[in-house]
Design an enzyme around this catalytic site. Sequence first.
Site, PDB file in Angstrom:
ATOM      1  N   ALA A 161      -3.520   8.491  -3.109  1.00 34.94           N
ATOM      2  CA  ALA A 161      -2.524   9.329  -3.763  1.00 34.94           C
ATOM      3  C   ALA A 161      -3.164  10.549  -4.416  1.00 34.94           C
ATOM      4  O   ALA A 161      -2.624  11.661  -4.345  1.00 34.94           O
ATOM      5  CB  ALA A 161      -1.750   8.517  -4.803  1.00 34.94           C
ATOM      6  N   GLY A 183      -7.597   1.612  -4.134  1.00 35.00           N
ATOM      7  CA  GLY A 183      -7.742   2.455  -2.952  1.00 35.00           C
ATOM      8  C   GLY A 183      -6.482   3.240  -2.645  1.00 35.00           C
ATOM      9  O   GLY A 183      -6.543   4.387  -2.181  1.00 35.00           O
ATOM     10  N   ASP A 184      -5.322   2.652  -2.916  1.00 36.08           N
ATOM     11  CA  ASP A 184      -4.059   3.352  -2.693  1.00 36.08           C
ATOM     12  C   ASP A 184      -3.896   4.496  -3.690  1.00 36.08           C
ATOM     13  O   ASP A 184      -3.397   5.572  -3.340  1.00 36.08           O
ATOM     14  CB  ASP A 184      -2.888   2.378  -2.811  1.00 36.08           C
ATOM     15  CG  ASP A 184      -3.015   1.219  -1.836  1.00 36.08           C
ATOM     16  OD1 ASP A 184      -3.370   1.467  -0.672  1.00 36.08           O
ATOM     17  OD2 ASP A 184      -2.769   0.073  -2.242  1.00 36.08           O
ATOM     18  N   SER A 185      -4.311   4.276  -4.940  1.00 37.33           N
ATOM     19  CA  SER A 185      -4.264   5.357  -5.923  1.00 37.33           C
ATOM     20  C   SER A 185      -5.267   6.450  -5.574  1.00 37.33           C
ATOM     21  O   SER A 185      -5.003   7.634  -5.821  1.00 37.33           O
ATOM     22  CB  SER A 185      -4.524   4.806  -7.328  1.00 37.33           C
ATOM     23  OG  SER A 185      -3.414   4.031  -7.770  1.00 37.33           O
ATOM     24  N   SER A 206       0.824  -1.212   0.000  1.00 41.75           N
ATOM     25  CA  SER A 206       0.000   0.000   0.000  1.00 41.75           C
ATOM     26  C   SER A 206       0.852   1.253   0.000  1.00 41.75           C
ATOM     27  O   SER A 206       0.617   2.191  -0.777  1.00 41.75           O
ATOM     28  CB  SER A 206      -0.925  -0.011   1.223  1.00 41.75           C
ATOM     29  OG  SER A 206      -1.686   1.182   1.302  1.00 41.75           O
TER      30      SER A 206
END
Length: 305
Positions: free
Chosen positions: A259, A254-256, A41
Amino acid sequence: MRTVLVAGDANVDLVLRGDVVPRFGQAEQLLDSGELVLGGSASIVACGLARLGVPTALVARVGDDPFGRFQRDGLEAAGVSTEHVEVDRDLPTGLSVILSAPDDRAILTVPGTIPTLRAAAVRAALAATGAAHLHVASYFLQPSLAAELPGLLAEVRAAGVTVSLDTNWDPAERWDGVLDLLAHVDVVLPNLAELRALAAGPRTDVDRARRLASLGPRVVVKAGADGGWSVDPAGAFFEAPGLPVDVVDTTGAGDSFDAGYLAALAHGIADEAERLRWAAGAGSLSTLGSGGTGRQASLADLGVA
């Protein structure tokens, strides 16, 4: 623009697609594809931030092995500073196997070096980079760091550094420690399942988010294909839709999203609806490629440049 420091996991992902539901009894299954990609992540968030024009450094730990070199090479190619990615001579780099279906996925993880990151390394990286923001990912995979976070986050916020947290899923499903930590966090970024686990009492998801926000942070919720929404400590609600896309792989979406939201903050976007638009767009577009970093958004993709 000052550096964002991301702290957390740096593991490789083996993404498998096709008929990925395992059948034991030594049954062999033929799959559509398999790819070894940059994972973790924290690593995916860091790459997404760099792609969106934010100076970004990662503090994490990898092994002295081919997976660790693969991870560091991928981060550096994405424009992420790896000066504070430590190499462990004894433990292997973490590995996750992603069984990816169009609408869901299962994740099998060998922790390796992931649980060995400590607050001292984060503190040193903050001092060296002069970062204005600290993002902590995968709280539950890092018990040593988690135990030290209340003191560390209180310290860095007193120094003027803002803080965000994405706990990710708790494999033990106990969710210990997070509520006590939120007084030291500016932005917490759960998905809907994580929100419901962290605030199980209230009747609606917005009520759950308001309960968490009452402890101090803005709560920014990832709602999958529906985009995202947020509640601030005063209870105000904001939302943005996702983009219509033909999904290839949801790994790291979800990590993008994280970001995109943090990049909007770094670029000085004051309007919360616009920050959510960046986040929802970045999360949606990431599903067009394989793995977490295969198709991360650029500023041009978001209509910014």
